[in-house]
Design a protein around this motif. Structure first.
Motif, short mmCIF file in Angstrom:
data_model
loop_
_atom_site.label_atom_id
_atom_site.label_comp_id
_atom_site.label_asym_id
_atom_site.label_seq_id
_atom_site.Cartn_x
_atom_site.Cartn_y
_atom_site.Cartn_z
N ALA A 179 0.92 -1.41 -0.12
CA ALA A 179 0.04 -0.19 -0.01
C ALA A 179 0.94 1.04 -0.03
O ALA A 179 0.57 2.29 -0.67
N ILE A 202 2.30 1.99 -3.34
CA ILE A 202 1.19 2.40 -4.12
C ILE A 202 0.87 3.94 -4.04
O ILE A 202 0.68 4.55 -4.91
N LEU A 203 0.99 4.23 -2.82
CA LEU A 203 0.93 5.49 -2.26
C LEU A 203 2.02 6.53 -3.21
O LEU A 203 1.75 7.48 -3.70
N VAL A 259 3.78 5.77 -5.68
CA VAL A 259 3.69 5.71 -7.30
C VAL A 259 2.51 6.73 -7.67
O VAL A 259 2.65 7.40 -8.61
#
Lengths: 562, 59
Positions: B13, B16-17, B19
């Protein structure tokens, strides 16, 4: 909450307002307002879709449900994300190729203007109800966390949430929605990344959960209970319907630059949301250990925040949670306004309206939709069962739309407007009948209250499934031009070939075929996992999750092939 | 004992943050440039073609 927390929250709201309003000058015509002039790129699209999809309904509702029933509720989000991947691979590329702005608009391309207007009006009502529930939940959480009570506090929080979203959405349209949603997605994810380690450290991490929770609470696929394997099957089917017909979601997807971006954006959104969904569910399980015996399980998240998150950090976490709500409200306000203007105003009321008049009406309609949302939010505590009422509405209206628009509309050429019109009305009519039968026995038929939602969805979709082909076969053949246009959207256009931006529904290259094969193998393994769950096997959870991961991997590979 | 499950998912996660901070900024920069170029093109076209062109665009 301390003064610093309030300052953080209001600085955030001001920042979102300014950012959204800044896009006012980017609006030159109705398409800029409704679908960003179709300019959105893959990562912005994925973040916007994720932000539109996550709101306090997830943060509060999932934590509450896992508090009460265990981790199985996570499948509601996971199957929703699997549905996004399915839709991104097979459904949305066709709809995007038709260059439509709303699902009812597609229904005019495929069937007739009457079907478009009927479903457009129904969906304005449906989105209004949803917005009311979303706003009410936001206000309740804000009041719980800040410890404010009474009618004045309720009205103040309503104003805080709605006025900012209404104004910036009316000014910047889909541009404002999309770009503020990206920021809000980042903030809500950051909030989760703070909450999870804090609460998990207090319960002894996953080992602590396994040791202290009731046996079975951490089983993902179970044989019995409200969130068992059958629930997963049902919610997956409803998820496919949602990912193929939901206006709030689709309008964002229609803003994509091209077909490839639609597919990649949807699949990316599905893949990134899978781990995030897990993080929204486990705080509820931790709350069960830390705060057992809560009268209302939905208070689990609020209780954790108030008791375990320190000041200032609490302000930042709240900003993340509020972000989830404001992003959902703004996207759906824009969707409601677009539906009315595109499918009622421009189709029935004023077909020759100028671009300027259309943009003005879109802005005006966002204000009106906002007022309807506030009225609904005020009605929620009075009727007491608004969330159930909303579920009732979707079980009646959504499944027939999916059957008529996607199932027959894209797969059966002989389906005509008469069949679609009456099929939809029959689905909605039988759905209402089933709902009434869940309250009072009707002609000797009584539906148990617990299963009313699932039975209504089943009955309304069955009625549409039967009536649409029956009526179609008994009436004239559909307009061949309309059918040909929709069928042509399955293939690449000359423009896509020229720009080397082709997308084949069924890939022609070896890497594309391999990716699709992996995706399908993942789906099969997932199905085996559910079957094992129905047999009470211990291997069910691991098998289903493995299948889901392979499914996502195959989908992601497919998005980057032909 | 180290909780591989929670920290593993947390790390994904977090990735993802990062990116989704970097990539959308890049994409927005490109969109902003395109928007600016389109606006300057429109303005110069209107200038070259006189008021009629400007009116036509509005309509």
């Amino acid at each position: 909450m301390t003064l610093a927390d309030y300052v953080i929250v209001f600085v955030f709201l001001g920042m979102i307002f300014l950012l959204g309003s800044w896009f006012y000058k980017w609006i030159g015509n109705p398409d800029d307002f409704m679908v960003t002039g179709r300019s959105i790129t893959p990562f912005i699209l994925a973040a916007t879709l994720a932000a539109t999809n996550i709101n306090l309904y997830n943060f509060v509702g999932y934590a509450g449900t896992s508090y009460a029933h265990g981790i199985g509720i996570v499948w509601q989000e996971w199957t929703g994300m699997m549905s996004l991947v399915f839709s991104g691979l097979f459904v949305l590329p066709i709809l995007r190729r038709l260059r439509i702005r709303t699902v009812p608009e597609y229904l005019e391309h495929r069937y007739s203007r009457g079907v478009r207007a009927l479903i457009g009006i129904m969906w304005v009502f449906r989105l209004g109800a949803w917005l009311g529930v979303v706003l009410y939940l936001a206000v309740k959480v804000a009041m719980n966390v800040t410890g404010t009570e009474g009618a004045t506090a309720f009205a103040s929080w309503i104003a805080v949430f709605s006025i900012i979203a209404i104004i910036y959405t009316a000014m910047g349209g889909m541009w404002a929605v999309a770009l503020t949603n990206v920021l809000q997605f980042v903030l809500m994810l950051a909030a989760l990344l703070i909450i999870v380690p804090v609460v998990m450290s207090k319960v002894g991490w996953t080992a602590g959960l396994l040791a202290h929770l009731q046996p079975g609470s951490m089983d993902f696929v179970v044989q019995t209970g409200p969130y068992n394997w059958l629930f997963i099957v049902a919610i997956f089917l409803l998820g496919i319907q949602w990912a193929s017909t939901d206006q709030g979601l689709l309008q964002t997807a229609f803003s994509a630059k091209n077909i490839r971006t639609v597919s990649r954006g949807l699949i990316l959104a599905g893949v990134i949301m899978a781990p995030i969904a897990y993080l929204t569910v486990i705080p509820g399980l931790a709350a069960r250990i830390l705060h057992p015996g809560l009268a209302n399980p939905d208070d689990a998240m609020g209780t954790l925040l108030v008791n375990h998150i320190p000041p200032i950090v609490l302000g930042l976490v709240l900003v993340g949670l509020l972000s989830s709500q404001v992003s959902t409200i703004s996207a759906n306000l824009n969707a409601t306004s677009t539906l009315f203007v595109n499918d009622v105003f421009r189709t029935i009321l004023k077909r020759d309206a100028s671009d300027k008049a259309v943009v003005f009406t879109l802005r005006l309609l966002i204000g009106i939709a906002g007022i309807i949302m506030i009225i609904f939010a005020y009605m929620v505590p009075k009727i007491g069962t608004a969330v159930e009422a909303y579920l009732t509405v979707i079980s009646i209206l959504d499944m027939p739309l999916f059957i008529v628009a996607i199932f027959y509309g894209l797969l059966w050429k002989r389906a005509n407007w008469q069949g679609a019109f009456l099929g939809y009305l029959a689905g909605a009519g039988f759905g209402i009948y089933t709902q009434v039968a869940s309250k009072v026995p009707l002609f000797g038929w009584h539906v148990a209250g617990d299963s009313a939602f699932a039975v209504t969805a089943l009955v309304s979709s069955s009625a549409a499934l039967i009536v649409t082909p029956l009526v179609s076969m008994l009436t004239a053949k559909p307009n061949p031009e309309k059918v040909a246009r929709v069928w042509a959207a399955r293939k690449n256009t000359a423009e896509e070939v020229d720009k080397a931006s082709t997308y084949h529904l069924i890939p022609i290259s070896l890497p594309g075929k391999t990716a699709l094969g992996i995706w399908f193998a993942g789906l099969l393994i997932f199905a085996v996992g559910l079957y094992l769950g129905s047999q009470g096997s211990d291997a069910a959870s691991a098998t289903a999750i493995t299948g889901m991961i392979i499914y996502f991997g195959g989908g992601l590979m497919r998005a980057y092939t032909d | 004992m180290f909780d591989w499950i929670t920290w593993g998912i947390w790390a994904i996660a977090f990735f993802i943050l990062v990116v989704f901070i970097v990539q959308p900024i890049r994409e927005f920069r490109r969109l902003y440039q395109e928007h600016k170029q389109a606006n300057s093109k429109d303005a110069s076209t209107a200038e070259n073609m006189g008021d009629d062109a400007g009116e036509a665009k509005e309509q």
